[in-house]
Design an enzyme around this catalytic site. Sequence first.
Site, PDB file in Angstrom:
ATOM      1  N   THR A  56       5.779   6.635   5.962  1.00 60.47           N
ATOM      2  CA  THR A  56       5.153   5.363   6.335  1.00 60.47           C
ATOM      3  C   THR A  56       5.274   4.317   5.241  1.00 60.47           C
ATOM      4  O   THR A  56       5.282   3.111   5.542  1.00 60.47           O
ATOM      5  CB  THR A  56       3.669   5.547   6.697  1.00 60.47           C
ATOM      6  OG1 THR A  56       2.972   6.142   5.596  1.00 60.47           O
ATOM      7  CG2 THR A  56       3.525   6.393   7.950  1.00 60.47           C
ATOM      8  N   TYR A  57       5.386   4.735   3.986  1.00 60.39           N
ATOM      9  CA  TYR A  57       5.534   3.752   2.897  1.00 60.39           C
ATOM     10  C   TYR A  57       6.928   3.143   2.928  1.00 60.39           C
ATOM     11  O   TYR A  57       7.088   1.928   3.114  1.00 60.39           O
ATOM     12  CB  TYR A  57       5.255   4.404   1.546  1.00 60.39           C
ATOM     13  CG  TYR A  57       5.432   3.459   0.377  1.00 60.39           C
ATOM     14  CD1 TYR A  57       4.836   2.202   0.378  1.00 60.39           C
ATOM     15  CD2 TYR A  57       6.200   3.823  -0.733  1.00 60.39           C
ATOM     16  CE1 TYR A  57       4.999   1.325  -0.696  1.00 60.39           C
ATOM     17  CE2 TYR A  57       6.359   2.964  -1.804  1.00 60.39           C
ATOM     18  CZ  TYR A  57       5.756   1.723  -1.775  1.00 60.39           C
ATOM     19  OH  TYR A  57       5.924   0.859  -2.837  1.00 60.39           O
ATOM     20  N   ALA A  58       7.957   3.972   2.775  1.00 65.50           N
ATOM     21  CA  ALA A  58       9.323   3.444   2.839  1.00 65.50           C
ATOM     22  C   ALA A  58       9.610   2.867   4.225  1.00 65.50           C
ATOM     23  O   ALA A  58      10.276   1.833   4.366  1.00 65.50           O
ATOM     24  CB  ALA A  58      10.327   4.539   2.494  1.00 65.50           C
TER      25      ALA A  58
ATOM     26  N   LYS B 120       0.853  -1.178   0.000  1.00 67.93           N
ATOM     27  CA  LYS B 120       0.000   0.000   0.000  1.00 67.93           C
ATOM     28  C   LYS B 120       0.890   1.229   0.000  1.00 67.93           C
ATOM     29  O   LYS B 120       1.876   1.283   0.739  1.00 67.93           O
ATOM     30  CB  LYS B 120      -0.904   0.013   1.237  1.00 67.93           C
ATOM     31  CG  LYS B 120      -1.863   1.204   1.291  1.00 67.93           C
ATOM     32  CD  LYS B 120      -2.752   1.121   2.528  1.00 67.93           C
ATOM     33  CE  LYS B 120      -3.722   2.297   2.580  1.00 67.93           C
ATOM     34  NZ  LYS B 120      -4.593   2.224   3.777  1.00 67.93           N
TER      35      LYS B 120
ATOM     36  N   LYS C 280       8.126  -0.572   4.553  1.00 66.89           N
ATOM     37  CA  LYS C 280       8.783  -1.558   3.681  1.00 66.89           C
ATOM     38  C   LYS C 280      10.198  -1.880   4.169  1.00 66.89           C
ATOM     39  O   LYS C 280      10.719  -2.965   3.902  1.00 66.89           O
ATOM     40  CB  LYS C 280       8.869  -1.026   2.244  1.00 66.89           C
ATOM     41  CG  LYS C 280       7.546  -1.057   1.471  1.00 66.89           C
ATOM     42  CD  LYS C 280       7.145  -2.462   1.101  1.00 66.89           C
ATOM     43  CE  LYS C 280       5.987  -2.483   0.111  1.00 66.89           C
ATOM     44  NZ  LYS C 280       5.610  -3.869  -0.267  1.00 66.89           N
TER      45      LYS C 280
END
Length: 249
Positions: A155-157, A96, A160
């Site tokens: 929050t994405y990186a 996401k 991940k």
Amino acid sequence: MSKLAGKSAVVAAGAKNLGGLISTTLASSGVNVAVHYNSDSSEPDADKTVAAVQAAGAKAIKVQGDLTRPANVTALFDAAVDAFGGVDFAVNTVGKVLRKPVLETTEAEYDSMFDINSKSAYFFLQQAGRRLNDNGSVVTIVTALLGAFTDGYSTYAGSKSPVEHFTRAAAKEFGARGINVNSVAPGPMDTPFFYPQETPERVEFHKSQGMGNRLTRIEDIAPLVAFLLDGGHWITGQTIFANGGYTTR
């Protein structure tokens, strides 16, 4: 005949976009595929991908489930083992994307991002380690932003980045059985998930950072994933940046 013919794979989020192409790419080498999808809206895509796998001469099933719940990850692998008699490959394309400043991110958004990008990846790796046949392979899709210094994608990186550590640990732990475990980090991909997060100006900037002034395409990534299951099996514990020079470390 391909060396992969007759083997079987679980492809998480395997119904469309990159996951769909990975499913059909594996099928072209004779790999049976359990096509996972999350929401009811993706079921028609899952049906199309299952039909394409079968048209290529391989077996296919579709399995729905929210993989942020470990029980559903277990059920996905159960379904693949029941259908194919075993599983050799596990490919996780679940993810996401959120572009939002740190100061504006809510707790609910944080929890959702880490559930989808970290928790589901962890328990997918766990089930792969338990269920894969010896000499199998695991690949998780991460992001080239792991090598970037940029705003907006905390929050994405961030969600991940733990997958790199999960990958290294699993590679060490599963290596005695000949299972290789890797992560692949594409650059910004030309898919419907990317554009809602960016302005037209930023899209052009992202394009300018890659070879040929373009974004990463799913066709750039699917062959690399297939390679890691076959000729690239000696590669393990790595994060492979496949982004046309967009970023590196």
